[in-house]
Motif scaffolding. Structure first.
Motif, PDB file in Angstrom:
ATOM      1  N   GLY A  21      -8.633   7.343   0.275  1.00 23.97           N
ATOM      2  CA  GLY A  21      -7.256   7.007   1.159  1.00 23.97           C
ATOM      3  C   GLY A  21      -7.745   7.121   2.850  1.00 23.97           C
ATOM      4  N   ASN A  22      -6.783   6.700   3.481  1.00 22.70           N
ATOM      5  CA  ASN A  22      -6.780   7.058   4.728  1.00 22.70           C
ATOM      6  C   ASN A  22      -5.851   8.166   5.298  1.00 22.70           C
ATOM      7  N   LEU A  23      -6.112   8.457   6.522  1.00 20.68           N
ATOM      8  CA  LEU A  23      -5.244   9.376   7.256  1.00 20.68           C
ATOM      9  C   LEU A  23      -4.435   8.753   8.660  1.00 20.68           C
ATOM     10  N   ALA A  65     -17.393   6.378  -8.605  1.00 15.09           N
ATOM     11  CA  ALA A  65     -16.274   6.792  -9.434  1.00 15.09           C
ATOM     12  C   ALA A  65     -15.760   5.440 -10.007  1.00 15.09           C
ATOM     13  N   ASP A  66     -15.377   5.447 -11.398  1.00 10.86           N
ATOM     14  CA  ASP A  66     -14.573   4.513 -12.030  1.00 10.86           C
ATOM     15  C   ASP A  66     -13.153   4.189 -11.572  1.00 10.86           C
ATOM     16  N   SER A  67     -12.858   3.072 -10.862  1.00  9.00           N
ATOM     17  CA  SER A  67     -11.543   3.021 -10.360  1.00  9.00           C
ATOM     18  C   SER A  67     -10.452   2.622 -11.089  1.00  9.00           C
ATOM     19  N   PRO A  68     -10.411   2.454 -12.473  1.00 12.84           N
ATOM     20  CA  PRO A  68      -9.357   2.097 -13.007  1.00 12.84           C
ATOM     21  C   PRO A  68      -8.346   3.334 -13.291  1.00 12.84           C
ATOM     22  N   ALA A  69      -9.014   4.413 -13.407  1.00 12.62           N
ATOM     23  CA  ALA A  69      -8.338   5.695 -14.032  1.00 12.62           C
ATOM     24  C   ALA A  69      -7.643   6.453 -12.746  1.00 12.62           C
ATOM     25  N   SER A  70      -6.361   6.729 -12.458  1.00 16.33           N
ATOM     26  CA  SER A  70      -6.005   7.238 -11.215  1.00 16.33           C
ATOM     27  C   SER A  70      -4.692   8.150 -11.527  1.00 16.33           C
ATOM     28  N   THR A  95       0.740  -1.110   0.142  1.00 14.11           N
ATOM     29  CA  THR A  95      -0.009  -0.225  -0.018  1.00 14.11           C
ATOM     30  C   THR A  95       1.008   1.216  -0.114  1.00 14.11           C
ATOM     31  N   LEU A  96       0.562   2.340  -0.985  1.00 13.62           N
ATOM     32  CA  LEU A  96       1.206   3.516  -1.029  1.00 13.62           C
ATOM     33  C   LEU A  96       1.002   4.302   0.245  1.00 13.62           C
ATOM     34  N   LEU A 127      -7.131   7.286  -6.121  1.00 13.16           N
ATOM     35  CA  LEU A 127      -6.139   6.630  -6.601  1.00 13.16           C
ATOM     36  C   LEU A 127      -6.527   5.064  -5.992  1.00 13.16           C
ATOM     37  N   TYR A 128      -6.331   4.230  -6.783  1.00 13.30           N
ATOM     38  CA  TYR A 128      -6.562   2.825  -6.468  1.00 13.30           C
ATOM     39  C   TYR A 128      -5.227   2.030  -6.820  1.00 13.30           C
TER      40      TYR A 128
END
Length: 522
Positions: free
Chosen positions: A378-380, A512-517, A323-324, A335-336
């Motif tokens: 994302g998370n914080l 939202a569509d997940s592939p585009a990030s 995970t980033l 971002l996915y």
């Protein structure tokens, strides 16, 4: 590349548990690790607390103290804004010559006499956190647990307590997931300024000293390699252009220490403070650690992928494997797969100067970061600096209480939500895009305005989060939602100057569509 081979008997001792007895599902390759999934608990968590606490909190002079205390007034560090001069000067005035009082000599002063992990974890749960991450070791190389492979640890000296173990029990008693952060892979370069002071001492030099019987080289790691003559604080960070000769003994011990941590505490998450993975590409030890941890996680959870590894500056290929984590930064859009940002309300290690100048981030500032991250999948991970004695000060507590109040009033807009399309509007979005490739870009971003809106989605409800609440009686135009007419619009109760939230009900709204990030900061 070092081959990362570890003697089988040492491996068995390191894991200290039957976690790896099952058939290994993961191999130490990027291709194999890409088969690991992101657990639902992490995707749903949204807020974690970073318990970034250790020996370096003793002088109350900020982060990276164990390195910069050795810098003199002529030190030039182009990366960290001149803090090295402040810390070096402070050290000499307060504690004397680093030859006589080096980093190791702070260890007996770390007593943790007011530390109550159960009380702190209860506070973190009230703030809406779902997980904590306890610092297992920092770049200073001191282990905060009953470490089998590092005698310089918090059970043998300092507070003489199993810090990681106590955090683990307290967190889980509150129903929080438990993670650990590992930073010690950088110690050889990070502690290099100590070489002309006490960094080259050996066990023999300890006769009659408080540390008699301990080898300072187990802590400082300077005698095993030549000086790199680094020019700035970035030199040691990237393993593809830092220390050329990484000793095999260091690689093996780093592996053993980390797997000792895994075996003893079964963490739900490991945070590597690293570019790529530890020691990559000099060694494949990082790949081996992740593979063995993922295999252990499956053994603990009946074959399910329930553990998380985070690291930094990952390529697109690497982000499929771990995970980033994007430190002190915002990203332009969704971002996915799932990702995490981390920040601190002050300095990572406690700094009295931040307290004195009222320099902490406010609850409103923290919640803006949270809303922005959640709107983009994302998370914080939030750090609340802890004093050496184990307490947090009253100004920090006030921030925590206000975050807790907002989460109680408005937390539904960040819990159990998905990414809305669109996810954001306002001038801050353009600024984030401008600085998307800058490291630690939060310092470059302008203050948000009441035109900066973040959106999240839950079923047929869209939450509109105004990062700055508008004037009383006004409602933003919510331009990004277009001309659709909602069935209802409800404003959730306002908490101080924290983000304002509207609950907007429509018919079915597509996710939202997940592939585009967009590409994250690197």
């Amino acid at each position: 590349m070092l081959n990362g081979m570890i003697i089988g008997a040492a491996l068995a001792a390191a894991v200290a548990a039957p976690a790896l007895a099952n058939e290994a599902a993961f191999e130490p390759t990027w291709e194999s690790l890409a088969e690991h999934g992101t657990p639902a608990w992490f995707e749903d968590s949204r807020l974690g607390i970073f318990c970034h606490w250790g020996v370096q909190c003793v002088p109350e002079c900020g982060d990276w103290y164990a390195r910069r205390m050795y810098f003199d007034e002529n030190a030039a560090d182009v990366y960290m804004d001149g803090k090295e001069q402040r810390q070096g000067k402070f050290h000499r005035e307060r504690y004397g010559d680093p030859k006589e009082f080096g980093f190791k000599d702070f260890i007996p002063l770390w007593k943790a006499e007011k530390w109550d992990p159960a009380k702190l974890c209860a506070l973190y749960r009230e703030m809406g956190a779902s997980y904590i991450v306890a610092m297992a070791n920092h770049h200073d190389n001191f282990d905060n647990w009953d470490s089998a492979f590092q005698p310089w640890n918090s059970v043998n000296m300092g507070p003489k307590r199993d810090i990681v173990g106590e955090w683990s029990r307290a967190a889980r008693a509150e129903g929080l997931k438990f993670g650990v952060s590992v930073h010690a892979m950088h110690v050889m370069g990070w502690m290099e300024p100590s070489r002309k002071y006490d960094g080259m001492l050996t066990r023999a030099d300890g006769k009659g000293k408080w540390w008699e019987g301990y080898d300072p080289q187990d802590l400082y790691e300077q005698a095993t390699h030549g000086a790199t003559n680094q020019k700035d604080d970035l030199h040691f960070w990237w393993w593809d252009h830092c220390i050329e000769d990484v000793p095999a003994s260091f690689v093996s011990r780093f592996y053993l220490r980390t797997m000792d941590l895994v075996g003893k505490y079964r963490p739900d998450l490991i945070y590597f403070d690293n570019c790529y993975l530890p020691l990559w590409p000099r060694s494949d030890v990082g790949l081996r650690l992740v593979a063995d941890y993922y295999n252990a996680g499956r053994a603990w959870h009946q074959g399910r992928d329930e553990v998380v590894v985070t690291s930094k500056n990952l390529t697109d290929k690497m982000r499929k494997c771990v995970t980033l984590d994007v430190e002190r930064s915002a990203i332009p859009g969704p971002l996915y797969p799932h990702w995490q940002t981390d920040t601190c309300i002050g300095e990572w290690h406690y700094d009295r100067a931040v307290y004195d100048r009222d320099g902490y981030k406010s609850a409103a500032e923290v919640l803006r970061v949270l809303a922005d991250a959640v709107s983009k999948n994302g998370n914080l991970l939030l750090s609340i600096p802890i004093r050496a004695d184990g307490s947090i000060d009253e100004k920090e507590l006030a921030v925590c209480r206000e975050i807790a109040a907002w989460m109680k009033s408005c937390g539904e807009c960040v819990r159990g939500v998905t990414v809305a399309d669109p996810c954001a509007e306002g001038p801050l979005t353009d600024a984030i895009i401008k600085h998307k490739d800058d490291a630690f870009n939060e310092r470059f971003l302008p203050k948000p305005t009441d035109e900066d809106i973040r959106y999240t989605k839950k079923g047929d409800v869209v939450y509109a989060i105004a990062l700055v609440p508008p004037e009383e009686g006004k409602t933003p135009a919510f331009k990004a939602l277009g001309s659709r007419t909602p069935n209802s619009v409800e404003r959730l109760p306002q908490v101080g100057a924290c983000p304002a939230v509207w609950k907007i009900s429509f018919g079915a709204i597509p996710a939202a569509d997940s592939p585009a990030s967009p590409r994250p900061p690197s």
